[in-house]
Design an enzyme around this catalytic site. Structure first.
Site, PDB file in Angstrom:
ATOM      1  N   ASN A   1      28.520  43.257  30.803  1.00 49.13           N
ATOM      2  CA  ASN A   1      27.155  43.247  30.265  1.00 49.13           C
ATOM      3  C   ASN A   1      26.754  41.910  29.660  1.00 49.13           C
ATOM      4  O   ASN A   1      25.574  41.551  29.673  1.00 49.13           O
ATOM      5  CB  ASN A   1      26.995  44.362  29.232  1.00 49.13           C
ATOM      6  CG  ASN A   1      26.984  45.736  29.886  1.00 49.13           C
ATOM      7  OD1 ASN A   1      27.030  45.858  31.102  1.00 49.13           O
ATOM      8  ND2 ASN A   1      26.926  46.779  29.078  1.00 49.13           N
TER       9      ASN A   1
ATOM     10  N   GLY B   1      20.633  54.861  34.204  1.00 55.98           N
ATOM     11  CA  GLY B   1      20.631  56.109  33.446  1.00 55.98           C
ATOM     12  C   GLY B   1      19.712  56.080  32.243  1.00 55.98           C
ATOM     13  O   GLY B   1      19.092  57.090  31.900  1.00 55.98           O
TER      14      GLY B   1
ATOM     15  N   SER C   1      21.252  46.708  25.914  1.00 49.80           N
ATOM     16  CA  SER C   1      22.558  46.571  26.574  1.00 49.80           C
ATOM     17  C   SER C   1      23.670  46.325  25.558  1.00 49.80           C
ATOM     18  O   SER C   1      23.599  45.406  24.745  1.00 49.80           O
ATOM     19  CB  SER C   1      22.525  45.401  27.571  1.00 49.80           C
ATOM     20  OG  SER C   1      21.450  45.547  28.474  1.00 49.80           O
ATOM     21  N   ASN C   2      24.696  47.159  25.636  1.00 53.75           N
ATOM     22  CA  ASN C   2      25.834  47.041  24.710  1.00 53.75           C
ATOM     23  C   ASN C   2      26.873  46.032  25.189  1.00 53.75           C
ATOM     24  O   ASN C   2      26.968  45.767  26.375  1.00 53.75           O
ATOM     25  CB  ASN C   2      26.489  48.419  24.548  1.00 53.75           C
ATOM     26  CG  ASN C   2      25.782  49.245  23.490  1.00 53.75           C
ATOM     27  OD1 ASN C   2      25.450  48.747  22.436  1.00 53.75           O
ATOM     28  ND2 ASN C   2      25.549  50.510  23.784  1.00 53.75           N
TER      29      ASN C   2
ATOM     30  N   ARG D   1      32.397  49.912  22.980  1.00 60.64           N
ATOM     31  CA  ARG D   1      31.306  49.024  23.396  1.00 60.64           C
ATOM     32  C   ARG D   1      31.849  47.640  23.730  1.00 60.64           C
ATOM     33  O   ARG D   1      31.278  46.920  24.548  1.00 60.64           O
ATOM     34  CB  ARG D   1      30.250  48.940  22.286  1.00 60.64           C
ATOM     35  CG  ARG D   1      29.408  50.202  22.153  1.00 60.64           C
ATOM     36  CD  ARG D   1      28.360  50.057  21.055  1.00 60.64           C
ATOM     37  NE  ARG D   1      27.473  51.211  20.989  1.00 60.64           N
ATOM     38  CZ  ARG D   1      27.731  52.310  20.307  1.00 60.64           C
ATOM     39  NH1 ARG D   1      28.864  52.416  19.636  1.00 60.64           N
ATOM     40  NH2 ARG D   1      26.867  53.318  20.292  1.00 60.64           N
TER      41      ARG D   1
ATOM     42  N   HIS E   1      25.609  47.802  15.490  1.00 60.99           N
ATOM     43  CA  HIS E   1      25.361  48.914  16.408  1.00 60.99           C
ATOM     44  C   HIS E   1      26.647  49.294  17.142  1.00 60.99           C
ATOM     45  O   HIS E   1      26.678  49.393  18.363  1.00 60.99           O
ATOM     46  CB  HIS E   1      24.265  48.536  17.404  1.00 60.99           C
ATOM     47  CG  HIS E   1      23.880  49.640  18.347  1.00 60.99           C
ATOM     48  ND1 HIS E   1      23.426  50.873  17.911  1.00 60.99           N
ATOM     49  CD2 HIS E   1      23.880  49.695  19.699  1.00 60.99           C
ATOM     50  CE1 HIS E   1      23.163  51.635  18.958  1.00 60.99           C
ATOM     51  NE2 HIS E   1      23.432  50.941  20.064  1.00 60.99           N
TER      52      HIS E   1
ATOM     53  N   ASP F   1      20.720  54.825  16.246  1.00 61.14           N
ATOM     54  CA  ASP F   1      21.497  55.114  15.042  1.00 61.14           C
ATOM     55  C   ASP F   1      20.620  55.800  13.994  1.00 61.14           C
ATOM     56  O   ASP F   1      21.052  56.726  13.303  1.00 61.14           O
ATOM     57  CB  ASP F   1      22.093  53.829  14.466  1.00 61.14           C
ATOM     58  CG  ASP F   1      22.997  53.119  15.448  1.00 61.14           C
ATOM     59  OD1 ASP F   1      23.684  53.807  16.230  1.00 61.14           O
ATOM     60  OD2 ASP F   1      23.012  51.873  15.449  1.00 61.14           O
TER      61      ASP F   1
ATOM     62  N   ARG G   1      28.996  53.335  29.034  1.00 62.07           N
ATOM     63  CA  ARG G   1      30.331  53.654  28.513  1.00 62.07           C
ATOM     64  C   ARG G   1      30.907  54.865  29.242  1.00 62.07           C
ATOM     65  O   ARG G   1      30.208  55.772  29.649  1.00 62.07           O
ATOM     66  CB  ARG G   1      30.254  53.976  27.021  1.00 62.07           C
ATOM     67  CG  ARG G   1      29.992  52.799  26.145  1.00 62.07           C
ATOM     68  CD  ARG G   1      29.813  53.227  24.708  1.00 62.07           C
ATOM     69  NE  ARG G   1      31.056  53.724  24.131  1.00 62.07           N
ATOM     70  CZ  ARG G   1      31.116  54.419  23.006  1.00 62.07           C
ATOM     71  NH1 ARG G   1      30.012  54.745  22.375  1.00 62.07           N
ATOM     72  NH2 ARG G   1      32.269  54.798  22.524  1.00 62.07           N
TER      73      ARG G   1
ATOM     74  N   MET H   1      19.011  57.610  24.086  1.00 58.99           N
ATOM     75  CA  MET H   1      18.828  56.157  24.000  1.00 58.99           C
ATOM     76  C   MET H   1      17.467  55.753  24.560  1.00 58.99           C
ATOM     77  O   MET H   1      16.798  54.862  24.025  1.00 58.99           O
ATOM     78  CB  MET H   1      19.950  55.437  24.757  1.00 58.99           C
ATOM     79  CG  MET H   1      19.891  53.907  24.649  1.00 58.99           C
ATOM     80  SD  MET H   1      20.090  53.260  22.971  1.00 58.99           S
ATOM     81  CE  MET H   1      18.456  52.624  22.640  1.00 58.99           C
TER      82      MET H   1
END
Length: 348
Positions: A126, A44, A150-151, A119, A209, A182, A113, A262
């Protein structure tokens, strides 16, 4: 006489076109060859990020990697008439080829998410993905600038650092957690409330973050607001910036997370990295990096980018009382996330 005039006009147009083309050719030829690899390019975030990097004239070679679906994305993006050559790579056996010779590696790979998820809920999946990808980076392009999307970034960046340390390739100047979204959100929200042009706005965002670890320094925002911002306005802007990801997740009602914004933020930061590599002076962005400006080993703040990655890490500057309190409040949570990442890397 009219015929002569038309001939003169046509000659002028031809000369103008030739000059325009020569300028375009000169600008492309004079830009260094730069390879960018996007890991997770069929996802995505990865797909719009691939599109935006294809549009970047500083990119000469664009490598798109994912575990599935990449040939189609690469074929689609490759038809765009811009400078870069595009290649798609699919499956772990092609990861090395995707990475070889890369100057910048962007990692949006992983699961997104969903409503109700933090996260941290993404961590177990992840964390392993980032660890495996960084193991390959250490082997195939150890000198690349690595941009981790990548979170949870507060944990995945420390994981990447530990992987590179074990491989003997770690350079703290070349590892970045991408916190640009952010900053993008803080700029947008501040501009709307302060009644100033968003294109002129600059708002440093420091800390980490995720949630309360995100601290926009609105006292340092420029230009100054055209309307008086109350303490309640500052609190509301801070909270909206911290909860921006959740706002998008809830608005998409279970069908996605912040992918487009993002991708834009990721492309913006990658562009800054490329400019720094190419010697453009005074390229400054906020990023989550190894830092000594606080007692925490990693921290997001303004950094100057150059030919070796991080050239300078800027201090926090003057903070309001509200920001000082926010800074102390975020530290325990950020420390815990960093330690969680380090522990994972060392135990797995």
């Amino acid at each position: 006489m009219r015929t002569a005039m038309y001939r003169s006009l046509a000659a002028t147009r031809r000369a103008s076109t030739k000059l325009h083309l020569s300028r375009r050719c000169y600008s492309v030829k004079s830009a260094p060859e730069r390879k960018v690899a996007v890991l997770g390019a069929a996802g995505g975030i990865g797909q719009p990020l691939a599109l935006l990097m294809k549009l970047n004239p500083l990119v000469s070679n664009l490598a798109l990697y994912d575990i599935a679906g990449t040939p189609g994305v690469a074929a689609d993006v490759s038809h765009i008439n811009t400078r870069s050559e595009v290649a798609g790579y699919m499956g772990e056996d092609q990861l090395g080829k995707a990475l070889e010779g890369s100057d910048v590696v962007i990692i949006p790979a992983g699961v997104p998410r969903k409503p109700g998820m933090t996260r941290d809920d993404l961590f177990n999946i992840n964390a392993g993905i980032v660890k495996n990808l960084c193991t390959a980076i250490a082997k195939y392009c150890p000198n690349a600038l690595v941009n981790v999307i990548s979170n949870p970034v507060n944990s995945t960046v420390p994981i990447a650092a530990e992987v590179f340390k074990k491989a003997g390739t770690y350079d703290e100047k070349k590892l970045f957690g991408v916190t640009t979204l952010d900053v993008v959100r803080a700029k947008t929200f501040y501009a709307g409330k302060a009644k100033v042009s968003v294109s002129e706005v600059n708002v440093p965002v420091v800390g980490g973050h995720a949630g309360i670890t995100i601290l926009p320094l609105l006292s340092q925002a420029t230009p100054k607001a055209n309307v008086l911002l109350s303490d309640e306005d500052i609190k509301a802007l801070t909270k909206r910036t911290q909860d921006g990801g959740t706002e998008v997740v809830e608005a998409k009602a279970g069908k996605g997370s912040a992918t487009l914004s993002m991708a834009y933020a990721g492309a913006t930061f990658a562009d800054a990295c490329l400019k720094g590599l190419n010697g453009v002076p005074d390229v400054v962005e906020c990023s989550f990096v190894q830092s000594s400006i606080t007692e925490l080993p990693f921290f997001a703040s303004k950094v100057r980018l150059g030919k070796n990655g991080v050239e300078e890490i800027f201090g926090l500057g003057s903070l309001s009382d509200y920001e000082k309190h926010g800074l102390e409040t975020l530290k325990p949570e950020l420390r815990a996330s960093i330690e969680k990442g380090i522990k994972f890397a060392n135990e797995n």
